[in-house]
Write a protein that holds these residues in place. Structure first.
Motif, mmCIF file in Angstrom:
data_model
loop_
_atom_site.group_PDB
_atom_site.id
_atom_site.type_symbol
_atom_site.label_atom_id
_atom_site.label_comp_id
_atom_site.label_asym_id
_atom_site.label_seq_id
_atom_site.Cartn_x
_atom_site.Cartn_y
_atom_site.Cartn_z
ATOM 1 N N THR A 167 27.727 40.865 31.761
ATOM 2 C CA THR A 167 29.157 40.615 31.788
ATOM 3 C C THR A 167 29.634 40.428 33.221
ATOM 4 O OG1 THR A 167 29.533 41.934 29.793
ATOM 5 C CG2 THR A 167 31.430 41.563 31.221
ATOM 6 N N GLN B 294 32.907 39.776 35.991
ATOM 7 C CA GLN B 294 34.321 40.081 36.178
ATOM 8 C C GLN B 294 35.042 38.904 36.833
ATOM 9 O OE1 GLN B 294 35.407 42.984 34.872
ATOM 10 N NE2 GLN B 294 33.279 43.337 34.277
ATOM 11 N N LYS C 128 37.738 41.407 27.309
ATOM 12 C CA LYS C 128 37.288 42.736 27.754
ATOM 13 C C LYS C 128 38.309 43.809 27.381
ATOM 14 C CE LYS C 128 34.536 40.852 31.557
ATOM 15 N NZ LYS C 128 34.937 39.441 31.448
ATOM 16 N N LYS C 129 38.697 43.796 26.091
ATOM 17 C CA LYS C 129 39.644 44.762 25.533
ATOM 18 C C LYS C 129 40.974 44.768 26.289
ATOM 19 C CE LYS C 129 35.978 47.766 23.767
ATOM 20 N NZ LYS C 129 35.393 49.132 23.737
ATOM 21 N N ARG D 272 41.505 43.963 29.436
ATOM 22 C CA ARG D 272 41.468 44.218 30.882
ATOM 23 C C ARG D 272 41.615 42.941 31.697
ATOM 24 N NH1 ARG D 272 37.184 47.232 29.057
ATOM 25 N NH2 ARG D 272 35.645 45.832 30.015
#
Length: 209
Positions: free
Chosen positions: A177, A179, A94-95, A97
């Protein structure tokens, strides 16, 4: 990952009696791979379909779900000459994160978590919760350098197939997506599975409808 995993209120996922064999009106996983992955890259489609075929055979023989099994599927998914190794460095998603650490016992902890996907032992969660949990175990232990989302998808399908369950649609299981830091996301995935399972059961009961 392991400590957060234990905070997920899996008991909130109701046992609605849906455990048991389910034969879909169509192979939703293979269809989704052909439409979704095939549109991105024919090689990606080919690799996932090969992994799907292999996991079906593994489920039929009652194979134990662990990293050794995953790496056999992943060899086909990634078209590598040898089965994929467990990563040896921290990973990011996630880039950047989300960060997935690495320790000497990370692989052993993943295997211990995946073992809980089985009904062996007498105290197990409903199928939806076990499948969702195994899928997220792979996502958030992130065992491979590449292709972890695909490995997680195959893991979910294996947990289902081992109990004779398949779905005629998997869209909700692949397009959302989740988390790593939100325990409720795990329950959302389980409920998406329940929705697909209910639709599959309806289709099996009323073919052609």
């Amino acid at each position: 990952m392991s400590s957060l995993r234990e905070t997920v209120p899996w008991q909130e996922e109701p046992d609605d009696g849906t455990d048991g064999p389910v034969v879909p009106s169509r192979d939703g996983a293979a269809e989704d791979i052909r439409l979704f992955d095939g549109a991105m890259d024919p090689a990606r489609e080919e690799g996932l379909l090969a992994g799907l075929e292999l996991l079906g055979a593994d489920a039929a023989r009652g194979a134990q779900l662990d990293f050794e099994l995953l790496r056999g599927w992943q060899q086909h998914v990634l078209h590598t000459p040898q089965p994929s190794a467990f990563r040896n460095l921290p990973a990011f998603a996630k880039k950047g994160r989300e960060r997935y650490g690495i320790a000497p016992d990370t692989r052993a902890r993943l295997d211990a978590c995946l073992a809980e996907s089985s009904t062996a032992g007498g105290r197990s969660l409903p199928l939806a919760a076990r499948a969702a949990r195994a899928c997220l175990d792979v996502c958030f232990f992130h065992p491979f350098e590449d292709g972890n989302a695909r490995s997680a998808f195959l893991t979910l399908l294996f947990v289902l197939a081992r109990e004779g369950v398949a779905l005629n649609d998997v869209g909700l299981l692949r397009r959302i997506t989740f988390q790593a830091t939100d325990p409720q996301d795990a329950l959302i995935l389980a409920r998406y599975f329940d929705a697909h399972l209910a639709e599959t059961r309806r289709g099996a009961a009323c073919p052609g409808s």
